[in-house]
Scaffold this motif. Sequence first.
Motif, PDB file in Angstrom:
ATOM      1  N   ASP A  26      33.559  29.422  41.263  1.00 33.21           N
ATOM      2  CA  ASP A  26      32.634  28.885  40.259  1.00 33.21           C
ATOM      3  C   ASP A  26      32.131  29.971  39.309  1.00 33.21           C
ATOM      4  O   ASP A  26      31.800  29.691  38.156  1.00 33.21           O
ATOM      5  N   ALA A  27      32.074  31.223  39.814  1.00 33.59           N
ATOM      6  CA  ALA A  27      31.616  32.344  38.978  1.00 33.59           C
ATOM      7  C   ALA A  27      32.763  32.974  38.191  1.00 33.59           C
ATOM      8  O   ALA A  27      32.557  33.959  37.488  1.00 33.59           O
ATOM      9  N   GLY A  28      33.955  32.421  38.322  1.00 28.63           N
ATOM     10  CA  GLY A  28      35.101  32.939  37.582  1.00 28.63           C
ATOM     11  C   GLY A  28      35.669  34.221  38.173  1.00 28.63           C
ATOM     12  O   GLY A  28      36.312  34.998  37.475  1.00 28.63           O
ATOM     13  N   ILE A  29      35.439  34.436  39.461  1.00 27.33           N
ATOM     14  CA  ILE A  29      35.897  35.653  40.134  1.00 27.33           C
ATOM     15  C   ILE A  29      37.133  35.332  40.958  1.00 27.33           C
ATOM     16  O   ILE A  29      37.110  34.418  41.800  1.00 27.33           O
ATOM     17  N   ASN A  30      38.205  36.078  40.720  1.00 25.05           N
ATOM     18  CA  ASN A  30      39.450  35.870  41.444  1.00 25.05           C
ATOM     19  C   ASN A  30      39.504  36.771  42.681  1.00 25.05           C
ATOM     20  O   ASN A  30      39.077  37.923  42.641  1.00 25.05           O
ATOM     21  N   ILE A  31      40.046  36.236  43.760  1.00 27.44           N
ATOM     22  CA  ILE A  31      40.239  37.006  44.983  1.00 27.44           C
ATOM     23  C   ILE A  31      41.664  37.546  44.976  1.00 27.44           C
ATOM     24  O   ILE A  31      42.622  36.774  44.963  1.00 27.44           O
ATOM     25  N   ILE A  48      38.879  41.983  48.088  1.00 32.99           N
ATOM     26  CA  ILE A  48      39.125  42.697  46.838  1.00 32.99           C
ATOM     27  C   ILE A  48      39.115  41.611  45.767  1.00 32.99           C
ATOM     28  O   ILE A  48      39.907  40.663  45.848  1.00 32.99           O
ATOM     29  N   VAL A  49      38.225  41.737  44.820  1.00 32.16           N
ATOM     30  CA  VAL A  49      38.041  40.681  43.823  1.00 32.16           C
ATOM     31  C   VAL A  49      38.104  41.255  42.405  1.00 32.16           C
ATOM     32  O   VAL A  49      37.995  42.466  42.209  1.00 32.16           O
ATOM     33  N   ILE A 133      47.288  52.697  44.243  1.00 32.72           N
ATOM     34  CA  ILE A 133      47.034  51.544  43.375  1.00 32.72           C
ATOM     35  C   ILE A 133      45.721  51.786  42.649  1.00 32.72           C
ATOM     36  O   ILE A 133      44.706  52.119  43.268  1.00 32.72           O
ATOM     37  N   LYS A 134      45.753  51.619  41.327  1.00 32.55           N
ATOM     38  CA  LYS A 134      44.525  51.740  40.551  1.00 32.55           C
ATOM     39  C   LYS A 134      43.680  50.493  40.779  1.00 32.55           C
ATOM     40  O   LYS A 134      44.205  49.381  40.868  1.00 32.55           O
ATOM     41  N   ALA A 135      42.384  50.705  40.833  1.00 29.77           N
ATOM     42  CA  ALA A 135      41.485  49.559  41.018  1.00 29.77           C
ATOM     43  C   ALA A 135      41.709  48.516  39.937  1.00 29.77           C
ATOM     44  O   ALA A 135      41.777  47.317  40.229  1.00 29.77           O
ATOM     45  N   SER A 136      41.879  48.968  38.703  1.00 35.34           N
ATOM     46  CA  SER A 136      42.047  48.021  37.597  1.00 35.34           C
ATOM     47  C   SER A 136      43.305  47.172  37.777  1.00 35.34           C
ATOM     48  O   SER A 136      43.329  45.999  37.397  1.00 35.34           O
ATOM     49  N   ASP A 137      44.351  47.742  38.378  1.00 32.65           N
ATOM     50  CA  ASP A 137      45.572  46.962  38.625  1.00 32.65           C
ATOM     51  C   ASP A 137      45.374  45.964  39.758  1.00 32.65           C
ATOM     52  O   ASP A 137      45.851  44.832  39.684  1.00 32.65           O
ATOM     53  N   LEU A 138      44.681  46.388  40.790  1.00 30.12           N
ATOM     54  CA  LEU A 138      44.485  45.495  41.938  1.00 30.12           C
ATOM     55  C   LEU A 138      43.545  44.342  41.601  1.00 30.12           C
ATOM     56  O   LEU A 138      43.751  43.220  42.050  1.00 30.12           O
ATOM     57  N   TYR A 139      42.535  44.600  40.791  1.00 28.12           N
ATOM     58  CA  TYR A 139      41.592  43.540  40.444  1.00 28.12           C
ATOM     59  C   TYR A 139      42.264  42.445  39.621  1.00 28.12           C
ATOM     60  O   TYR A 139      41.772  41.333  39.555  1.00 28.12           O
TER      61      TYR A 139
END
Length: 141
Positions: A26-31, A48-49, A133-139
Amino acid sequence: MLIKQISVFLENKSGRLNEVSQILGDAGINISAFSVADTSEFGILRLIVSDPDKASNVLHESGFTVRESNVVGLNCPNQAGALARALKILSRNEISIEYLYAFSMGNSASVIIKPNDTERCIEVLQKNKLELIKASDLYKI
């Protein structure tokens, strides 16, 4: 190279996992990845979201106990023995692993590691030319 992971303390009863995923959705956060460690009465959901800070806030506001911690992401080939080689390097450098979880997609596997010394773990993996893995890639997964 540090990846923010959120951990959610959950009662082990029907619907609690769904409640967390619904709040995040609902908050637009992907897992991107998750793991559940449980006992008979309680569990710890590690996630990891796409937006860890927002996830922590919305879950906390919904009454969940949430904690953020740093983990390391390792990308290794999705083939027999690849993880063992990486773990052997960490072991030889006296880096202990509190826990890890992984998932594979195609020819590669992504491993989330919670070491006893995060900075040293990154240093050793980089020194041995293992792919972090870069955080930005994993998110974004």
